[in-house]
Design a protein around this motif. Structure first.
Motif, PDB file in Angstrom:
ATOM      1  N   ASN A 165       0.527  -1.200  -0.332  1.00  0.00           N
ATOM      2  CA  ASN A 165      -0.024   0.004   0.065  1.00  0.00           C
ATOM      3  C   ASN A 165       0.518   1.123   0.307  1.00  0.00           C
ATOM      4  N   ASN A 166       0.627   2.234  -0.997  1.00  0.00           N
ATOM      5  CA  ASN A 166       1.301   3.856  -1.259  1.00  0.00           C
ATOM      6  C   ASN A 166       1.445   4.340   0.581  1.00  0.00           C
ATOM      7  N   PHE A 167       0.455   4.179   1.419  1.00  0.00           N
ATOM      8  CA  PHE A 167       0.065   4.560   2.997  1.00  0.00           C
ATOM      9  C   PHE A 167       1.731   4.700   3.560  1.00  0.00           C
ATOM     10  N   VAL A 172       7.226   4.116   5.912  1.00  0.00           N
ATOM     11  CA  VAL A 172       8.623   3.774   6.023  1.00  0.00           C
ATOM     12  C   VAL A 172       9.809   4.764   5.364  1.00  0.00           C
ATOM     13  N   GLY A 173       9.143   5.054   4.367  1.00  0.00           N
ATOM     14  CA  GLY A 173       9.998   5.895   3.765  1.00  0.00           C
ATOM     15  C   GLY A 173      10.335   7.706   4.535  1.00  0.00           C
ATOM     16  N   GLY A 174       9.501   7.685   5.361  1.00  0.00           N
ATOM     17  CA  GLY A 174       9.514   8.898   6.071  1.00  0.00           C
ATOM     18  C   GLY A 174      10.340   8.291   7.913  1.00  0.00           C
ATOM     19  N   ILE A 175      10.291   6.968   8.074  1.00  0.00           N
ATOM     20  CA  ILE A 175      11.732   6.804   9.003  1.00  0.00           C
ATOM     21  C   ILE A 175      12.971   6.538   8.402  1.00  0.00           C
ATOM     22  N   ALA A 232      -2.797  13.158  -1.619  1.00  0.00           N
ATOM     23  CA  ALA A 232      -1.532  14.466  -1.310  1.00  0.00           C
ATOM     24  C   ALA A 232      -1.666  14.238   0.485  1.00  0.00           C
ATOM     25  N   PHE A 233      -3.202  14.766   0.955  1.00  0.00           N
ATOM     26  CA  PHE A 233      -2.781  14.912   2.556  1.00  0.00           C
ATOM     27  C   PHE A 233      -2.363  13.564   3.110  1.00  0.00           C
ATOM     28  N   MET A 234      -3.325  12.498   3.119  1.00  0.00           N
ATOM     29  CA  MET A 234      -2.343  11.221   3.274  1.00  0.00           C
ATOM     30  C   MET A 234      -1.227  11.136   3.047  1.00  0.00           C
ATOM     31  N   VAL A 235      -0.318  11.596   2.262  1.00  0.00           N
ATOM     32  CA  VAL A 235       0.646  11.316   1.795  1.00  0.00           C
ATOM     33  C   VAL A 235       1.100  11.528   2.799  1.00  0.00           C
ATOM     34  N   GLY A 236       0.820  13.176   2.691  1.00  0.00           N
ATOM     35  CA  GLY A 236       1.781  14.030   3.403  1.00  0.00           C
ATOM     36  C   GLY A 236       2.281  13.242   4.828  1.00  0.00           C
ATOM     37  N   LEU A 239       4.602  10.652   5.376  1.00  0.00           N
ATOM     38  CA  LEU A 239       5.179  11.045   5.937  1.00  0.00           C
ATOM     39  C   LEU A 239       5.937  11.762   7.146  1.00  0.00           C
ATOM     40  N   ALA A 240       4.580  12.336   7.965  1.00  0.00           N
ATOM     41  CA  ALA A 240       4.908  13.260   8.605  1.00  0.00           C
ATOM     42  C   ALA A 240       4.916  12.261  10.397  1.00  0.00           C
ATOM     43  N   ILE A 241       3.757  11.368   9.934  1.00  0.00           N
ATOM     44  CA  ILE A 241       4.197  10.022  11.134  1.00  0.00           C
ATOM     45  C   ILE A 241       5.675   9.293  10.929  1.00  0.00           C
TER      46      ILE A 241
END
Length: 256
Positions: A165-167, A172-175, A232-236, A239-241
């Motif tokens: 899933n993209n979310f 994981v990308g943010g981590i 877009a908000f969910m992706v942001g 990343l923030a989480i």
């Protein structure tokens, strides 16, 4: 195949196929609807189409006053501006082709492969490094961001291959962005984590999705515009989480 022999089902199949390609490549919903309508009108059919992010519905009125409908489901979406541009150009010059030639051209565009992983890998690394300079970092920040771009490329490649899933990919990308920056901070390569984190995160920021959301809203496609905006908000948020979790743990452990 001459135009006289073309029936409604063939035209509907072609138009729906074009709309599906546009949506799969990240195009705006109003663009998909417009191209579908242009193709149907060119072959003398009255049409109505409705597109959202996950499907496109096209209905035409045949010469015998019968209605025909085609529903195309969009299961995979990516960003491929080159394909959208080529489809646009083909539809604009549809009069230069016979029906069969035009259908073949559309299929050729659809079958074109995107850039190979190595090109994407190099592009992400260079882009992340360049963002470090943009955010007033030095050469060491550039190196840290460059390596972060490499890690993000690997994450996206294997994540998409495994159909994750993209979310969660963005989470994981943010981590990874935060861990990468903290690692280089600890070994003394960089002095400012923020520049490295932000530079690498820019690779995952949904800029095109947000822009298309605004364009859909301006065009009056409220459903698709809001849907893209929420996406877009969910992706942001992901990343923030992801970044926030790592930074919170590091701060709790006294690493910052």
């Amino acid at each position: 195949m001459g135009r006289i022999k073309i029936n409604e089902n063939l035209v509907l199949e072609l138009a729906g196929y074009i709309g599906k390609i546009i949506l799969e490549c990240g195009g705006e919903t109003y663009r998909a609807e417009d191209l579908v309508d242009k193709v149907c009108r060119y072959y003398g059919l009255k049409t109505n189409s409705f597109a959202v992010l996950t499907s496109i519905i096209t209905s035409v009125k045949g010469k015998e006053k019968k209605f025909y409908t085609c529903v195309e489901k969009i299961k995979v979406r990516a960003i491929n501006i080159e394909k959208i541009s080529k489809i646009n150009n083909l539809v604009r010059n549809i009069q230069e082709y016979s029906f069969e030639e035009f259908f073949i051209k559309i299929k050729e565009v659809d079958k074109e492969k995107a850039y190979s992983f190595i090109y994407i890998f190099i592009g992400n690394c260079l882009a992340a490094g360049a963002f470090a300079f943009f955010f007033k970092g030095n050469i060491r920040d550039c190196i840290g961001s460059f390596i972060g771009g490499a890690l993000i490329s690997l994450l996206c490649f294997y994540g998409n291959k495994l159909q994750i899933n993209n979310f969660f990919i963005n989470l994981v990308g943010g981590i990874i962005c935060s861990l990468n920056a903290y690692f280089f901070l600890r070994i003394g390569l960089i002095n400012n984590m923020s520049i490295s984190i932000i530079s690498t995160l820019m690779l995952l920021v949904p800029g095109i999705a947000f822009t298309n959301s605004i364009r859909d809203l301006i065009a009056g496609d409220l459903v698709s515009g809001i849907a893209r905006g929420v996406e877009a908000f969910m992706v942001g948020t992901a990343l923030a989480i992801g970044s926030g979790i790592v930074l919170s743990i590091i701060k709790t452990m006294g690493g910052l």
